[in-house]
Design a protein around this motif. Structure first.
Motif, PDB file in Angstrom:
ATOM      1  N   UNK A 168       0.424   0.937  -4.773  1.00 56.33           N
ATOM      2  CA  UNK A 168       0.561   0.089  -5.308  1.00 56.33           C
ATOM      3  C   UNK A 168       1.001  -1.403  -4.209  1.00 56.33           C
ATOM      4  N   UNK A 169       2.242  -1.070  -3.867  1.00 59.05           N
ATOM      5  CA  UNK A 169       2.941  -2.049  -2.948  1.00 59.05           C
ATOM      6  C   UNK A 169       2.139  -2.473  -1.569  1.00 59.05           C
ATOM      7  N   UNK A 170       1.389  -1.297  -1.445  1.00 58.82           N
ATOM      8  CA  UNK A 170      -0.213  -1.563  -0.058  1.00 58.82           C
ATOM      9  C   UNK A 170      -1.068  -2.642  -0.996  1.00 58.82           C
ATOM     10  N   UNK A 171      -0.798  -1.825  -2.101  1.00 56.58           N
ATOM     11  CA  UNK A 171      -2.434  -3.261  -2.100  1.00 56.58           C
ATOM     12  C   UNK A 171      -1.643  -4.327  -2.981  1.00 56.58           C
ATOM     13  N   UNK A 192       2.948   2.733   3.399  1.00 53.86           N
ATOM     14  CA  UNK A 192       3.404   3.591   2.513  1.00 53.86           C
ATOM     15  C   UNK A 192       3.136   4.326   1.735  1.00 53.86           C
ATOM     16  N   UNK A 193       2.148   4.527   0.987  1.00 57.17           N
ATOM     17  CA  UNK A 193       1.818   5.706   0.682  1.00 57.17           C
ATOM     18  C   UNK A 193       1.087   7.075   1.376  1.00 57.17           C
ATOM     19  N   UNK A 240       8.661  -8.486  -4.894  1.00 50.69           N
ATOM     20  CA  UNK A 240       8.311  -7.600  -5.848  1.00 50.69           C
ATOM     21  C   UNK A 240       8.306  -5.723  -5.559  1.00 50.69           C
ATOM     22  N   UNK A 241       8.409  -6.302  -3.596  1.00 51.36           N
ATOM     23  CA  UNK A 241       7.429  -4.730  -3.137  1.00 51.36           C
ATOM     24  C   UNK A 241       8.849  -4.249  -2.857  1.00 51.36           C
ATOM     25  N   UNK A 242       9.688  -4.905  -2.642  1.00 47.88           N
ATOM     26  CA  UNK A 242      11.251  -3.880  -2.839  1.00 47.88           C
ATOM     27  C   UNK A 242      12.268  -3.321  -3.767  1.00 47.88           C
TER      28      UNK A 242
END
Length: 560
Positions: free
Chosen positions: A319-322, A166-167, A411-413
């Motif tokens: 943040x999504x990847x983390x 995503x990053x 949360x990621x969505x």
């Protein structure tokens, strides 16, 4: 009587003479005279458009019904309103262009005025500052792009693109925006010179890229500075949340499922095996988390720096990847229990078809009759009973880890949805709409001023129509009708809705139904919504000085 734009136009198609002027349209024939008064379309002020024309308001009817209304339904309608609106938007183009050139010549002859010098210096200083900042971003993007092309760092590039997917996507979008925004800002549509409507559309397209990038950077700086000044409190919150989530939900939930959850009597041996496997995986990951805790402080700093330098979307994607990496043990447990549950469901379904004498035909996608032997029925009965009795034990573990993983994916969505909204919002249109709403017309309508002997409203339009009649000359014995050409305007929701519709273009009701059925049958839910993002553009290569000059000239052209 309701007078709408298309009805009035259909009623005057048969006239013999149409005269366009700077303040109105004069329709003449031997028996009738129709005058439509309108404000001259000017770029940055207003123009006319037929979009959303079905929302035209009603106007008050005259005291006496005109003759042309009686013949309205007996005539074949001619759809030429687009041609008329285009003529109105282009009517004063030559005059405005001439006035602009004259103004520039007058300004150039007064170059020594204080106001002109201050304005010129301000725009040059702004162009220099923004061009230097953009050139800095350009050099960083080109450096990372060149670094990834070397064979030594190629495996690092490939691995990071898989781990930080995503990053990398949002970083590529931001890099393309940095590369292309001066090109879009300097681009001039030749059609916009002769038509106010096309000029407005071209202006919105020119300012869409840099405005989206500017808003994203402002949000990223606010979030990044907030994280930098509160790094210790954020780290303590992350530690406390991770500890509470691991001990209060994962460990306690696994121990609870090994007993008698909600009064259900489960298979003790199978529940013990599944519970011990879950506890061991959680313990191993907790031990690794203790060693990785020293990197949390640096991780918060990295998120803040990404937000300050590249905007809120890049930091949110990181943040999504983390989160995905930090909850890898939960996803692994969910994948394992899903594998067991789905195979158990498939086996029970196959055995149930055996008892019914049915067999699945995968080629024709149907159920065929089939005669099974006695041995097959005996073996099926021996397998069906333990699988059915062990299903509740497997189901409760599957439900527990499905709820946990779905919460994390939600949360990621949600963060992914926020990223898509930031990319899709037309900030230039919103800011212009707040300042000057007339630049967003959505249909035309006619306000009646004079019809025959009846004056509906005292206005300057009637005086303007008199000047038009005196200038062009009309028969003395004819009927006269005067009206004003008005516009409706878009609401903020009508501006935002087309852009937000593209976000959910890849999501349909059938996909949601398929996901819901997949959960019941043991299939994993998708971890991403698949929302629409700006398309990637080809990588741009040019010398740094040439790029700086391009940024400087594009900003300087806006101040002229």
């Amino acid at each position: 009587m309701i007078l709408q734009s298309i009805e009035l136009w259909n009623s005057i198609q048969v006239l013999d003479c149409i005269i366009y002027t700077g303040m109105g349209i004069l329709y003449l024939n031997a028996m009738s005279t129709y005058v439509i008064v309108y404000d001259t379309p000017v770029f940055g002020s207003h123009h006319f458009s037929l979009s959303f024309s079905n929302s035209s308001p009603q106007t008050k009817a005259p005291l006496k019904k005109p003759k042309w209304v009686d013949d309205l339904h007996n005539r074949k309608p001619l759809n030429e309103m687009e041609t008329v609106i285009l003529s109105l938007n282009c009517a004063a183009a030559a005059k405005i262009a001439y006035k602009k050139i004259t103004t520039q010549l007058e300004t150039s002859s007064q170059n020594f005025s204080i106001s002109y010098l201050i304005s010129s210096l301000t725009w040059r200083l702004l162009a220099t500052i923004l061009g230097s900042l953009s050139s800095l971003y350009y050099s960083l993007a080109q450096f990372f792009y060149l670094l990834s092309s070397f064979l030594i760092f190629s495996w690092v590039h490939i691995a990071s693109r898989r781990v930080l997917k995503n990053t990398w996507i949002n970083f590529r979008i931001r890099s393309c925006q940095i590369l292309y925004w001066p090109i879009f800002l300097e681009e001039i549509d030749m059609m916009s010179i002769s038509c106010v409507k096309h000029a407005e559309k071209a202006a919105l397209q020119r300012h869409s890229t840099w405005s989206a990038m500017a808003v994203d950077l402002v949000l990223g700086n606010l979030i990044g500075l907030g994280l930098l000044f509160n790094t210790e409190s954020v780290c303590s919150f992350v530690f406390d949340f991770a500890k509470e989530f691991t001990n209060g939900i994962l460990r306690s939930g696994s121990v609870w499922l090994m007993g008698v959850p909600a009064g259900f009597k489960l298979n003790t041996e199978l529940a013990g095996v599944l519970g011990m496997v879950s506890l061991n995986v959680i313990q191993i990951w907790s031990t690794l988390w203790v060693f990785m805790a020293s990197f949390i402080f640096c991780l918060i700093r990295v998120i803040a720096i990404l937000g300050i330098t590249f905007g809120a979307t890049v930091s949110a994607a990181f943040v999504i990847d983390v989160i995905t990496f930090a909850t890898l043990h939960i996803m692994a447990l969910h994948w394992a229990i899903t594998l067991v549950y789905s195979h158990q469901i498939q086996a029970l379904a196959a055995l149930w078809r055996l008892f019914r004498g049915r067999k699945l035909n995968p080629l024709r996608q149907r159920m065929d009759s089939y005669g099974y032997t006695v041995k097959q029925h005996v073996v099926g009965s021996l397998l069906f009973t333990p699988l059915l009795l062990l299903l509740p034990t497997t189901s409760v573990f599957y439900i527990f880890f499905t709820i946990t993983s779905t919460t994390i994916n939600s949360i990621c969505m949600l963060i992914e949805f926020a990223i898509s909204v930031i990319h899709a919002t037309p900030y230039a249109e919103v800011m212009i709409w707040l300042v000057r709403r007339k630049r967003f017309p959505c249909g035309v309508w006619f306000e009646m001023e004079h019809c025959g002997e009846h004056i509906l409203k005292s206005n300057d339009a009637f005086e303007d129509s008199k000047s038009l009649l005196e200038e062009h000359g009309t028969p003395e014995k004819n009927s006269l009708m005067v009206s004003n050409l008005r516009s409706n305007f878009l609401t903020l929701g009508q501006i935002l809705l087309p852009h937000y519709k593209t976000i959910f273009s890849g999501i349909s009701a059938s996909s949601l139904t398929t996901s819901a059925r997949g959960v019941l049958s043991g299939k994993r839910m998708p971890s991403k919504l698949g929302l629409d993002l700006p398309p990637p553009r080809p990588w741009l290569h040019m010398p740094l000085r040439q790029y700086w000059m391009l940024c400087h000239n594009s900003i300087s052209s806006c101040g002229k």
